[in-house]
Design a protein around this motif. Structure first.
Motif, short mmCIF file in Angstrom:
data_model
loop_
_atom_site.label_atom_id
_atom_site.label_comp_id
_atom_site.label_asym_id
_atom_site.label_seq_id
_atom_site.Cartn_x
_atom_site.Cartn_y
_atom_site.Cartn_z
N UNK A 41 29.38 39.77 35.12
CA UNK A 41 30.45 40.65 35.56
C UNK A 41 29.90 41.89 36.24
N UNK A 42 30.70 42.47 37.10
CA UNK A 42 30.30 43.69 37.81
C UNK A 42 30.96 44.90 37.17
N UNK A 43 30.33 46.07 37.30
CA UNK A 43 30.99 47.30 36.84
C UNK A 43 32.30 47.51 37.61
N UNK A 44 33.21 48.23 37.01
CA UNK A 44 34.54 48.44 37.58
C UNK A 44 34.48 48.99 39.01
N UNK A 45 33.63 49.98 39.26
CA UNK A 45 33.55 50.58 40.60
C UNK A 45 33.10 49.56 41.64
N UNK B 122 36.81 44.26 45.95
CA UNK B 122 38.22 43.85 46.03
C UNK B 122 38.94 44.54 47.18
N UNK B 123 38.64 45.81 47.43
CA UNK B 123 39.27 46.54 48.54
C UNK B 123 38.91 45.87 49.87
N UNK C 46 41.81 38.21 51.74
CA UNK C 46 41.22 37.22 50.85
C UNK C 46 41.42 37.65 49.41
N UNK C 47 41.91 36.73 48.60
CA UNK C 47 42.01 37.02 47.17
C UNK C 47 41.40 35.85 46.41
N UNK C 48 40.80 36.16 45.30
CA UNK C 48 40.11 35.13 44.54
C UNK C 48 39.81 35.68 43.17
N UNK C 49 38.94 34.99 42.46
CA UNK C 49 38.45 35.43 41.17
C UNK C 49 37.81 36.81 41.32
N UNK C 50 37.87 37.61 40.26
CA UNK C 50 37.24 38.93 40.30
C UNK C 50 35.81 38.83 40.82
N UNK C 51 35.36 39.81 41.60
CA UNK C 51 33.98 39.78 42.07
C UNK C 51 33.00 39.67 40.89
N UNK C 52 31.97 38.86 41.07
CA UNK C 52 31.00 38.57 40.02
C UNK C 52 29.78 37.94 40.66
N UNK C 53 28.78 37.64 39.86
CA UNK C 53 27.62 36.87 40.28
C UNK C 53 27.66 35.57 39.48
N UNK D 289 27.25 51.56 50.10
CA UNK D 289 26.19 51.08 49.22
C UNK D 289 26.64 50.93 47.78
N UNK D 290 26.42 49.76 47.25
CA UNK D 290 26.70 49.51 45.84
C UNK D 290 25.44 49.87 45.06
N UNK D 291 25.57 50.75 44.10
CA UNK D 291 24.42 51.22 43.33
C UNK D 291 23.90 50.13 42.39
#
Length: 172
Positions: A8-12, A18-19, A26-33, A134-136
């Motif tokens: 799972x990814x952090x909320x931010x 998602x934005x 595009x909509x799908x499963x919550x962003x993840x790895x 940039x994603x930290x």
């Protein structure tokens, strides 16, 4: 019910991806790895018990999101760098008794994916992905079991198994 295993990814991070997905329609499963995809897992959640010792052995680790890239013209994603993720992948497949993959594991965060009857504007998706703020780096603290409540539904996080303990944490 169908399942897959992911990080799972952090909320931010989720909100940022998602934005961008919303901007691209595009909509799908919550962003993840994704660690282990749905086709590789049984429809019975019993496999999760096999992962407890593995989660107990693993320590939290840093995941560093990278640049936007693509698989052909069907998927735009954000690459990630996390060497322990490759070892976690190998060990999870071994513990679950899954055959070795024929192609290398390529951990990533999917931005958009073309689906039958739902084409994507590949150039726009890639350009916007490359301009994503940039994603930290973040700390992966466990694996998340995602469940699909019914056919064709988006997968939802069911619970997370914490590294170091293997304990299940249910989000409320």
């Amino acid at each position: 019910m169908r399942y897959f295993i992911g990080i799972g990814l952090p909320k931010a991070h989720r909100q940022t991806v998602e934005a961008l997905r919303r901007q691209l329609g595009f909509s799908s499963t919550l962003p993840h790895i994704t660690l282990i995809p749905p086709p590789d897992l049984p429809d019975d959640l019993g496999f999760a018990d096999q992962l407890v010792p593995l989660c107990q052995e693993f320590s939290p680790f840093t995941v560093t999101p990278g640049a936007a890239d693509h698989f052909g013209r069907r998927v735009v994603y954000i690459g990630v760098d996390a060497p322990p993720l490759n070892e976690l992948y190998r060990q999870a497949r071994r513990v679950l008794g899954l055959p070795r993959e024929t192609k290398p594991y390529h951990p990533h965060i999917t931005v958009v994916k073309e689906r039958p009857g739902r084409p994507i504007d590949f150039e726009e998706a890639l350009a916007r992905g490359q301009c994503l703020p940039g994603l930290e780096p973040f700390i992966a603290t466990g694996i998340t079991i995602f469940a699909q409540p019914y056919p064709r539904a988006a997968y939802l996080p069911d619970f997370t198994m914490r590294f170091g303990t293997g304990e299940r944490q249910y989000d409320t």
